[in-house]
Design a protein around this motif. Structure first.
Motif, PDB file in Angstrom:
ATOM      1  N   GLU A 100     -61.562  -5.290 -13.883  1.00  0.00           N
ATOM      2  CA  GLU A 100     -60.104  -5.146 -13.921  1.00  0.00           C
ATOM      3  C   GLU A 100     -59.666  -3.744 -13.489  1.00  0.00           C
ATOM      4  O   GLU A 100     -58.586  -3.560 -12.961  1.00  0.00           O
ATOM      5  CB  GLU A 100     -59.579  -5.449 -15.339  1.00  0.00           C
ATOM      6  N   ILE A 101     -60.541  -2.733 -13.747  1.00  0.00           N
ATOM      7  CA  ILE A 101     -60.184  -1.355 -13.390  1.00  0.00           C
ATOM      8  C   ILE A 101     -60.547  -1.042 -11.935  1.00  0.00           C
ATOM      9  O   ILE A 101     -59.865  -0.279 -11.255  1.00  0.00           O
ATOM     10  CB  ILE A 101     -60.876  -0.349 -14.348  1.00  0.00           C
ATOM     11  N   CYS A 102     -61.644  -1.666 -11.463  1.00  0.00           N
ATOM     12  CA  CYS A 102     -62.173  -1.394 -10.118  1.00  0.00           C
ATOM     13  C   CYS A 102     -61.091  -1.582  -9.049  1.00  0.00           C
ATOM     14  O   CYS A 102     -60.355  -2.559  -9.060  1.00  0.00           O
ATOM     15  CB  CYS A 102     -63.350  -2.322  -9.837  1.00  0.00           C
ATOM     16  N   ILE A 103     -61.024  -0.577  -8.117  1.00  0.00           N
ATOM     17  CA  ILE A 103     -60.011  -0.653  -7.053  1.00  0.00           C
ATOM     18  C   ILE A 103     -60.648  -0.996  -5.695  1.00  0.00           C
ATOM     19  O   ILE A 103     -59.988  -0.990  -4.656  1.00  0.00           O
ATOM     20  CB  ILE A 103     -59.216   0.678  -6.943  1.00  0.00           C
ATOM     21  N   GLY A 104     -61.986  -1.253  -5.738  1.00  0.00           N
ATOM     22  CA  GLY A 104     -62.664  -1.664  -4.499  1.00  0.00           C
ATOM     23  C   GLY A 104     -62.700  -0.575  -3.440  1.00  0.00           C
ATOM     24  O   GLY A 104     -62.651  -0.847  -2.237  1.00  0.00           O
ATOM     25  N   CYS A 105     -62.809   0.712  -3.857  1.00  0.00           N
ATOM     26  CA  CYS A 105     -62.700   1.824  -2.906  1.00  0.00           C
ATOM     27  C   CYS A 105     -63.994   2.080  -2.126  1.00  0.00           C
ATOM     28  O   CYS A 105     -64.015   2.849  -1.180  1.00  0.00           O
ATOM     29  CB  CYS A 105     -62.299   3.110  -3.641  1.00  0.00           C
ATOM     30  N   ASP A 106     -65.123   1.467  -2.584  1.00  0.00           N
ATOM     31  CA  ASP A 106     -66.431   1.589  -1.897  1.00  0.00           C
ATOM     32  C   ASP A 106     -67.145   2.921  -2.160  1.00  0.00           C
ATOM     33  O   ASP A 106     -68.179   3.213  -1.566  1.00  0.00           O
ATOM     34  CB  ASP A 106     -66.266   1.383  -0.373  1.00  0.00           C
ATOM     35  N   MET A 107     -66.597   3.769  -3.061  1.00  0.00           N
ATOM     36  CA  MET A 107     -67.244   5.040  -3.354  1.00  0.00           C
ATOM     37  C   MET A 107     -68.642   4.828  -3.951  1.00  0.00           C
ATOM     38  O   MET A 107     -69.604   5.502  -3.565  1.00  0.00           O
ATOM     39  CB  MET A 107     -66.375   5.873  -4.310  1.00  0.00           C
ATOM     40  N   CYS A 108     -68.782   3.883  -4.895  1.00  0.00           N
ATOM     41  CA  CYS A 108     -70.099   3.634  -5.519  1.00  0.00           C
ATOM     42  C   CYS A 108     -71.141   3.277  -4.455  1.00  0.00           C
ATOM     43  O   CYS A 108     -72.277   3.740  -4.482  1.00  0.00           O
ATOM     44  CB  CYS A 108     -70.007   2.561  -6.600  1.00  0.00           C
ATOM     45  N   ASN A 109     -70.750   2.466  -3.508  1.00  0.00           N
ATOM     46  CA  ASN A 109     -71.663   2.078  -2.425  1.00  0.00           C
ATOM     47  C   ASN A 109     -72.066   3.290  -1.603  1.00  0.00           C
ATOM     48  O   ASN A 109     -73.231   3.427  -1.213  1.00  0.00           O
ATOM     49  CB  ASN A 109     -70.995   1.020  -1.551  1.00  0.00           C
ATOM     50  N   LYS A 110     -71.120   4.208  -1.377  1.00  0.00           N
ATOM     51  CA  LYS A 110     -71.412   5.382  -0.544  1.00  0.00           C
ATOM     52  C   LYS A 110     -72.411   6.315  -1.216  1.00  0.00           C
ATOM     53  O   LYS A 110     -73.218   6.946  -0.548  1.00  0.00           O
ATOM     54  CB  LYS A 110     -70.118   6.146  -0.229  1.00  0.00           C
TER      55      LYS A 110
END
Lengths: 387, 97
Positions: free
Chosen positions: B35-45
């Motif tokens: 619910e908090i996740c904004i899908g910004c892809d930072m974790c993947n980076k």
């Protein structure tokens, strides 16, 4: 009856000839005393055009072992020989060869280990790498050394385990004895062409990776399998020993595992490996003349250690002396520790450790007689018998 | 077909390392609050293992959220540290049995 025609040969020469007759494809070695004559002879046979194998003189024993590892993984029959410092330099590769389940055969011309540097015989070198997963044989005579090499290839290829044939440096490698070298044709009857199993071969047609990453999930079981297979090798050696006798008309010990010499009624039994058994037998023959009941158990197969046979042989003895040409420093003779574990709570007699012949010290009949006297004191200490 | 080393086949086909799940090495695992996740892809980076990925599903706010492949996550916590909205919490992952 070619097989019974004996020649007077030097030990190294005899081993080189039988290795050639076993149809090896790749030989890689680095010369080291007292192994040198074996590989010199193999190189000579190749140079004269008498042999078909590839001969590679490596830049070190580490390289020699690595070459036979790679060659064996490509599905051909391989051979190397070494001893002492050379064997220890190979150690890392020896563990890898066993772990990869490659049927490499090597000869170790047993020699003492530095320091101080010493080029003469004892068995410290091979016994130091006893935990590497190799099957290990010890020869008493040249004939036995020759026959064990033939057996070693069949055993190695049947079980996919590497085999080391040990012969005492100088005492066997440099001495001359009458010995029958089995012909190529006869060996072929016993030892068929080497066929590695599917997927266990380096080939461009089916690329595979060997010896790669095993995680904690699988490594332990793989090691346990290797341990279990070394234990079951005992049955295979017995079977092959019987088959060997049928084809070659002579046996290696009683079962290619051990040889019992006058043990049935013996009060005192000596346990030993290698050429020292010849001296011990001579002492026993003399003592028997004056009614002393002494016997010998000669260990031919050290890995696997024939536990059952050993216990049966030692069962009725009052005194057991294990005669070692090696020492686990701070403990006792290496074979002694093994015999004690094998006979634990199964043999009445106390297993006592005697160390002889380190660094080429001659083992005289007098020393063996001394051991037979000393064993009655039931000493807990390791006894070094040097005089 | 799953291929693993065993007694009678100690060789493997090249390029099959992925059959070994290495997640058992970790002590902490990341848990994403979708619910908090904004899908910004930072974790993947920032993920050294490359196991943070878009789940391909939308949360109640209509944003595509991210999750982890725990078969290979070593629990380093970089994703939790770098997440701009603090959607990832590292929780103890003992007693995985």
């Amino acid at each position: 009856m070619d097989n019974f025609k004996k020649e007077i040969l030097e030990g190294s020469d005899a081993v080189a000839r039988v290795v050639k007759n076993c149809g090896v494809d790749v030989v890689a070695a680095y010369p080291i005393t007292p192994q040198t004559h074996i590989v010199e002879e193999l190189e000579k046979l190749k140079a004269q055009g008498d042999a078909k194998y590839e001969y590679l003189r490596a830049e070190s024993e580490f390289a020699a072992a690595s070459i036979v590892l790679g060659a064996s993984a490509s599905g051909v029959r391989t051979y190397s020989a070494t001893c002492s410092q050379g064997l220890l330099l190979m150690t890392e590769v020896l563990f890898t060869i066993a772990g990869l389940r490659l049927p490499v055969v090597i000869t170790c011309a047993n020699r003492a280990v530095s320091a101080p540097i010493n080029i003469w015989n004892d068995q410290q070198d091979s016994l130091t790498i006893r935990d590497s997963g190799w099957l290990m044989f010890y020869a008493e005579t040249l004939q036995e050394a020759v026959d064990l090499h033939v057996l070693a290839y069949k055993l190695a290829e049947n079980l996919r385990l590497p085999v080391m044939v040990n012969m005492d440096g100088y005492i066997l490698t440099h001495s001359y004895e009458p010995v029958a070298i089995p012909s190529e044709a006869l060996i072929k009857k016993f030892l068929p062409k080497y066929n590695p199993i599917d997927n266990q071969m380096l080939t461009v047609k089916n690329p595979r990776s060997f010896g790669c990453f095993a995680t904690p999930e699988t490594y332990m079981e793989i090691r346990q399998d290797l341990h279990n297979d070394i234990l079951t090798a005992e049955e295979e050696i017995k079977k092959l020993g019987a088959e060997f006798k049928k084809i070659f008309g002579r046996s290696i010990g009683q079962s290619a595992l051990i040889e019992e010499y006058l043990t049935k009624d013996a009060e005192t039994i000596l346990v030993a490996m290698g050429s020292v058994c010849g001296t011990i037998k001579a002492v026993i023959d003399n003592l028997r003349k004056s009614g002393k009941k002494v016997g010998l158990v000669k260990i031919i197969s050290y890995r696997p250690l024939p536990e059952k046979e050993l216990v049966t042989a030692l069962d009725k003895a009052k005194y057991v002396a294990v005669v070692d040409k090696s020492i686990s420093l701070g403990r006792e003779g290496i074979l002694a520790g093994n015999v004690r574990k094998a006979s634990e709570s199964k043999v009445k007699a106390k297993i006592q450790s005697f160390v002889v012949g380190l660094g080429g010290r001659d083992v005289s009949e007098k020393m063996i007689e001394k051991i037979i006297t000393l064993v009655k004191e039931k000493n807990n200490k390791v006894t070094f018998v040097g005089k | 077909m799953k291929e693993a080393l065993r007694k009678n086949d100690l060789s493997v086909k090249p390029g099959t390392t992925a059959i070994y799940k290495t997640g058992a090495w970790r002590t902490y695992k990341p848990v994403v609050d979708h619910e908090i996740c904004i899908g910004c892809d930072m974790c993947n980076k920032v993920c050294p293992e490359g196991i943070c990925f878009s789940a391909g599903q939308k949360n109640s706010k209509g944003r595509i959220f991210y999750d982890h492949d725990l078969d290979y996550c070593k629990g380093c916590g970089l994703c939790a540290k770098e997440c701009p909205v603090k959607a990832i919490t590292m929780v103890r992952d003992y007693n995985k049995e």
